[in-house]
Write an enzyme that holds these catalytic residues in place. Structure first.
Site, short mmCIF file in Angstrom:
data_model
loop_
_atom_site.label_atom_id
_atom_site.label_comp_id
_atom_site.label_asym_id
_atom_site.label_seq_id
_atom_site.Cartn_x
_atom_site.Cartn_y
_atom_site.Cartn_z
CG LEU A 19 6.82 5.07 2.29
CD1 LEU A 19 6.42 6.52 2.37
CD2 LEU A 19 5.45 5.03 0.70
CG ASP A 64 15.84 -11.92 4.23
OD1 ASP A 64 15.05 -11.40 4.25
OD2 ASP A 64 16.63 -12.58 3.72
CB SER A 144 2.39 -0.44 -6.84
OG SER A 144 2.57 0.08 -7.72
CE1 TYR A 157 7.01 -3.70 -6.42
CE2 TYR A 157 5.16 -2.28 -8.55
CZ TYR A 157 5.46 -1.92 -6.93
OH TYR A 157 5.29 -1.22 -5.92
#
Length: 260
Positions: A19, A64, A144, A157
């Site tokens: 994405l 990172d 999400s 998550y």
């Protein structure tokens, strides 16, 4: 849409694949200058080169983002190279499975580091530059639909993404008078590279899983990367007006709807 982002310098975490790369392509078509952040140098340089070959100004910064210093350094590198950062997209994400009962401390911390802590400090650094220059800016956080609750195997998550949803609203409220607009997208089930890998590795799906999944959904398809990316480009642009602090459910199922 056309030239919505001309002259804008946009940093995209996770912009080297899935994405994030789709958002980079959409933003490039709208005239943006792009800085892509990721861990894989070969992949990052390849995506940046493809964008440049298509006529965009794009560069790659290896980092990172679970390391706060490295995350902040990507904003600093953007400002050093381009003189400013106009927009930020927090697209990097981790979806490794875990339930309330089997999630280890290490897995939980990893989710927080990628899905919440990194966006927090990337926003902190970006907003600091915008405030220093006294100019408006935009931020879009990829969250999400599972931030509303999610499935049992997504416990860490969900915890991190729900935190990001709250952070989005908090930061938008705090910086509305700075004319920095901060919004989020609660992405539903979508046909991303990461989702394909997760379905194959974590759920034993075969090569045809997307076709079967699509048949169970109201619109007859999973969410598409290019559709999400166009929506993000719109939210980053002035055409989205005064909207800030919105966490939009980008999905075809309605939270709270029952039956049928």
């Amino acid at each position: 849409m056309q030239d919505l982002l001309t002259g804008k310098v946009i940093l995209i975490s996770g912009g080297t694949q899935g994405l994030g790369a789709g958002i980079a392509r959409a933003s490039a078509r709208e005239g943006a200058t792009l800085v892509l952040v990721g861990r894989n140098a070969e992949r990052g340089e390849h995506v940046a080169a493809d964008l440049a070959a298509a006529g965009a100004e794009a560069s790659f910064v290896q980092a990172d983002i679970t390391d706060v210093a490295q995350a902040v350094a990507t904003v600093e590198a953007t400002v050093t190279k381009h003189g400013r950062i106009d927009s930020l997209v927090n697209s990097a994400g981790l979806t490794t499975r875990g339930t309330l009962l089997n999630t280890t401390e290490e897995l939980f911390d990893r989710h927080i580091a990628v899905n919440l802590r990194a966006p927090f400090f990337l926003m902190q650094a970006a907003v600091a530059d915008m405030k220093r220059r006294g100019t408006p800016g935009t931020i879009v956080n990829i969250i999400s639909i599972d931030s509303h609750g999610g499935q049992s195997f997504l416990a860490p998550y969900v915890a991190a993404k729900a935190g990001l949803a709250g952070l989005t609203r908090n930061a938008a409220h705090a910086h509305r008078w700075d004319r920095i607009r901060i919004n989020g997208l609660n992405i539903g089930w979508s046909a991303t590279d990461g989702e394909n890998l997760t379905q194959r590795e974590s759920h034993g799906a075969d090569v045809d899983w997307q076709q079967r999944a699509a048949a169970t959904l109201p619109m007859g398809k999973l969410g598409q990367v290019d559709e999400i990316a166009d929506f993000v480009a719109f939210l980053l642009s002035d055409r989205s007006g005064v909207v800030t602090g919105s966490v939009i459910d980008w999905d075809q199922n309605v939270i709270g709807g029952l039956g049928d």
